[in-house]
Design an enzyme around this catalytic site. Structure first.
Site, mmCIF file in Angstrom:
data_model
loop_
_atom_site.group_PDB
_atom_site.id
_atom_site.type_symbol
_atom_site.label_atom_id
_atom_site.label_comp_id
_atom_site.label_asym_id
_atom_site.label_seq_id
_atom_site.Cartn_x
_atom_site.Cartn_y
_atom_site.Cartn_z
ATOM 1 N N ASN A 96 22.795 -23.450 20.041
ATOM 2 C CA ASN A 96 22.893 -22.154 20.030
ATOM 3 C C ASN A 96 23.112 -21.763 18.408
ATOM 4 O OD1 ASN A 96 23.108 -19.195 20.507
ATOM 5 N ND2 ASN A 96 25.167 -19.805 19.783
ATOM 6 N N SER A 113 13.584 -17.775 19.546
ATOM 7 C CA SER A 113 13.506 -16.298 19.405
ATOM 8 C C SER A 113 12.038 -15.867 19.653
ATOM 9 C CB SER A 113 14.090 -15.947 17.948
ATOM 10 O OG SER A 113 13.757 -14.502 17.646
ATOM 11 N N TYR A 118 13.218 -17.905 8.917
ATOM 12 C CA TYR A 118 13.981 -17.886 10.390
ATOM 13 C C TYR A 118 12.923 -18.336 11.538
ATOM 14 C CZ TYR A 118 16.358 -16.044 14.357
ATOM 15 O OH TYR A 118 17.071 -15.789 15.461
ATOM 16 N N ARG A 149 30.998 -16.447 19.000
ATOM 17 C CA ARG A 149 30.943 -14.972 19.060
ATOM 18 C C ARG A 149 29.442 -14.614 19.376
ATOM 19 N NH1 ARG A 149 31.017 -13.324 12.547
ATOM 20 N NH2 ARG A 149 29.456 -15.052 11.736
ATOM 21 N N LYS A 199 12.670 -21.152 14.540
ATOM 22 C CA LYS A 199 12.651 -20.880 15.787
ATOM 23 C C LYS A 199 11.442 -21.321 16.369
ATOM 24 C CE LYS A 199 16.560 -19.010 15.901
ATOM 25 N NZ LYS A 199 17.701 -19.863 16.593
#
Length: 246
Positions: free
Chosen positions: A90, A142, A155, A18, A159
């Site tokens: 990913n 990100s 997070y 998704r 990243k």
């Protein structure tokens, strides 16, 4: 599609059921690649992704943080197809919280899912790519990994780690024709962002020069470019795709 930039490439995409991951699967398939993708556990979403590609891609349920399973999946792909041309790392999750409220479990889960997973699949594929003297890795970072963000220290750490890891892999493997690059998306319209309150959405858009969110397709187009021969002299880079986020 007139131009198939990835014709005959064998590609593995983690977290492809998704959002941006699904866009990667569809775009790589549309450009002629033979695509296998992993997903954590949502069978319905995985089946939807396969159906959107006319049943011509393969889905494998796998915990991306499982080191041994990553090796098995990569080895089987190579055994089946004779080679592996590209891995798109990913797979990732969020467990947002302010630092003083963050639990050890919220930290550890993010590290395993977002950062260890990239190590797992990169290490598993590297030995095969070294033998074939070619291949590429595309790792999803990100803008949060570049600039940080309050409430996302875990997070952001993963990243940012992906960026350093990507640069190191590019230096280690470049002499064998293996490339590694990172993509750092900004505010992208996905299932994760569509339910944001209007006030918060407006706050995000005020800081974006183009005045709109990016699309998963736009991120996927960048990944296709990086995997293609058109990017044959690009490695060790982090390409920010954020619409001019301030």
């Amino acid at each position: 599609m007139a131009t198939r930039l990835l014709a005959n490439q064998i590609v593995l995409i983690t977290g492809g059921s998704r959002g941006i991951g699904r866009a990667f699967v569809q775009a790589f398939h549309a450009h002629g690649a033979t695509v296998t993708f992993t997903y954590a556990g949502n069978h319905a979403k995985a089946e939807e992704t396969v159906a959107l590609c006319g049943g011509e891609v393969k889905a494998i349920q796998a915990d991306a943080a499982d080191f041994g399973l990553a090796q098995q999946i990569v080895d089987q792909l190579v055994a089946t197809h004779g080679r592996l041309d590209c891995i798109v790392n990913n797979a990732g999750i969020t467990r947002d919280n302010l630092l003083l409220r963050m639990t050890e479990a919220q930290w550890d889960e993010i590290m395993d899912a977002n950062l260890k997973s990239v190590f797992n699949y990169t290490k598993a594929a590297a030995k095969h790519m070294l033998k074939q003297r070619g291949g590429c890795f595309i790792n999803l970072s990100s803008v949060v990994g570049v600039n940080g963000n309050a409430g996302q220290s875990n997070y952001a750490a993963t990243k940012a780690g992906i960026i350093g890891f990507t640069q190191s892999v590019a230096k280690e493997l470049g002499s064998r024709g293996i490339r590694a690059n990172a993509i750092a998306p900004g505010f992208i319209a996905t299932e994760m962002t569509e339910n944001l309150p209007e006030a918060e959405l407006a706050r995000w858009l005020q800081g974006i020069s183009l005045g709109r969110p990016g699309t998963a397709q736009e991120v996927a187009d960048l990944a296709v470019f990086l995997a293609s021969p058109m990017a044959s002299y690009i490695t060790g880079q982090t390409l920010v795709i954020d619409g001019g986020m301030q």
